[in-house]
Design an enzyme around this catalytic site. Structure first.
Site, PDB file in Angstrom:
ATOM      1  N   GLY A  82      -4.691  17.708   0.326  1.00  0.00           N
ATOM      2  CA  GLY A  82      -3.322  17.305   0.628  1.00  0.00           C
ATOM      3  C   GLY A  82      -2.570  16.813  -0.598  1.00  0.00           C
ATOM      4  O   GLY A  82      -3.105  16.064  -1.406  1.00  0.00           O
ATOM      5  N   VAL A 149      -7.306  13.830  -0.028  1.00  0.00           N
ATOM      6  CA  VAL A 149      -6.213  13.665  -0.987  1.00  0.00           C
ATOM      7  C   VAL A 149      -6.505  14.453  -2.260  1.00  0.00           C
ATOM      8  O   VAL A 149      -7.557  14.307  -2.861  1.00  0.00           O
ATOM      9  CB  VAL A 149      -6.038  12.172  -1.355  1.00  0.00           C
ATOM     10  CG1 VAL A 149      -4.862  11.979  -2.292  1.00  0.00           C
ATOM     11  CG2 VAL A 149      -5.863  11.327  -0.101  1.00  0.00           C
ATOM     12  N   CYS A 150      -5.545  15.261  -2.695  1.00  0.00           N
ATOM     13  CA  CYS A 150      -5.791  16.186  -3.805  1.00  0.00           C
ATOM     14  C   CYS A 150      -6.140  15.500  -5.120  1.00  0.00           C
ATOM     15  O   CYS A 150      -7.038  15.918  -5.817  1.00  0.00           O
ATOM     16  CB  CYS A 150      -4.576  17.075  -4.026  1.00  0.00           C
ATOM     17  SG  CYS A 150      -4.711  18.112  -5.484  1.00  0.00           S
ATOM     18  N   PHE A 151      -5.420  14.453  -5.476  1.00  0.00           N
ATOM     19  CA  PHE A 151      -5.613  13.874  -6.804  1.00  0.00           C
ATOM     20  C   PHE A 151      -6.812  12.928  -6.868  1.00  0.00           C
ATOM     21  O   PHE A 151      -6.967  12.169  -7.800  1.00  0.00           O
ATOM     22  CB  PHE A 151      -4.332  13.170  -7.274  1.00  0.00           C
ATOM     23  CG  PHE A 151      -3.303  14.133  -7.772  1.00  0.00           C
ATOM     24  CD1 PHE A 151      -3.136  14.357  -9.129  1.00  0.00           C
ATOM     25  CD2 PHE A 151      -2.517  14.848  -6.888  1.00  0.00           C
ATOM     26  CE1 PHE A 151      -2.198  15.260  -9.603  1.00  0.00           C
ATOM     27  CE2 PHE A 151      -1.578  15.758  -7.346  1.00  0.00           C
ATOM     28  CZ  PHE A 151      -1.417  15.967  -8.710  1.00  0.00           C
TER      29      PHE A 151
END
Length: 278
Positions: A82, A149-151
């Protein structure tokens, strides 16, 4: 030797479905030989949560929170996790898999394309470098990410400044064409980002958020003055030209091309079947 000319499109701030539809259309048009390789810059109106192609909405995303904050929502045609698209420059690169400058493997092609972003950071005075997972633990993290979460963790050849991830990208290959797109963060609202996902309990959320602060960073946390979106565009425009050894030629979509993209956005990327299918 003359440098190769690639097309450049700055489509400005667009709705989420249009953004994904234009990336797909560019991939299709390039596969059909209608357009040269292309670099595109864009933004999001409204700010949007995008999710990876394989993510499960019901299990991972708090859709009530997405609605409450007035955010857009769309599933990407690429993998990954995401991403909250808000204060950022989003880019996409569309190029044939058979292009002489493109290595055959996904990770190596990723490195070549991302060289443009690396150079862009350097134009902004930031010492960015590629993260290559060294330990077995880091490699295992890539295979089974801890959060939606992508990061949350740098992946192969992700861009890092001072040990923290500063740009997240994803890639897909269809019809003999590579589409890589990603986010270059100017600023990041961590509270908002972490309010959009589901967690087993509050403690897990707090731990992930705490870890995240150590792993991710936005441009304006690292600079002594505020970098504007226009400055970022200029830096990464020059960065892609230098990093890929190309000349970019600005292009505006025709009315017909735009109508095609809008229809694809409506039929596919606005549909519940696409966005909530998993």
């Amino acid at each position: 030797m003359a440098k190769e000319v690639w097309r450049f499109i700055d489509s400005g701030y667009c709705p989420p479905a249009f953004n994904m539809a234009l990336d797909e259309a560019l991939l299709d048009w390039h596969s059909e030989g209608k357009i040269p390789p292309t670099v595109r810059f864009y933004g999001w109106n409204p700010p949007t949560l995008s999710i990876g192609y394989f993510q499960k909405v019901e299990k991972e995303i708090d859709l009530e929170a997405v609605k409450r904050h007035g955010l857009g929502f769309v599933r990407r045609p690429t993998g990954g996790r995401g991403v909250l698209h808000d204060k950022e420059l989003t880019y996409s690169v569309i190029v044939s898999e058979s292009h002489p400058a493109m290595p055959k493997t996904v990770t190596e092609a990723y490195r070549v394309i991302s060289q443009g972003i690396l150079e862009g950071f350097r134009y902004l005075g930031l010492d960015a470098y590629f993260a290559v997972p060294k330990t077995e633990e880091e490699k295992a993290d890539l295979r089974s990410p801890r959060s939606a979460v992508c990061f949350d963790a740098p992946s192969w050849y992700e861009l890092v400044v001072e040990g923290r991830k500063i740009a997240g990208s994803a890639q897909t290959r269809q019809k003999g064409v590579i589409l890589q797109h990603g986010s270059i963060l100017l600023d990041l609202d961590e509270e908002l980002l972490f309010s959009l996902f589901k967690y087993p309990n509050e403690r897990v959320k707090e731990r992930l958020q705490r870890d995240f602060k150590k792993k991710a960073v936005a441009i304006n946390e690292l600079t002594s003055r505020t970098v504007t979106i226009e400055e970022a565009k200029e830096a990464f425009y020059k960065g892609f030209e230098k990093g890929l050894n190309i000349v970019l030629e600005p292009y505006t979509l025709t009315a017909e091309e735009r109508a095609y993209v809008e229809e694809l956005a409506r039929a596919k990327y606005e549909s519940d079947e696409w966005n909530f299918k998993r």
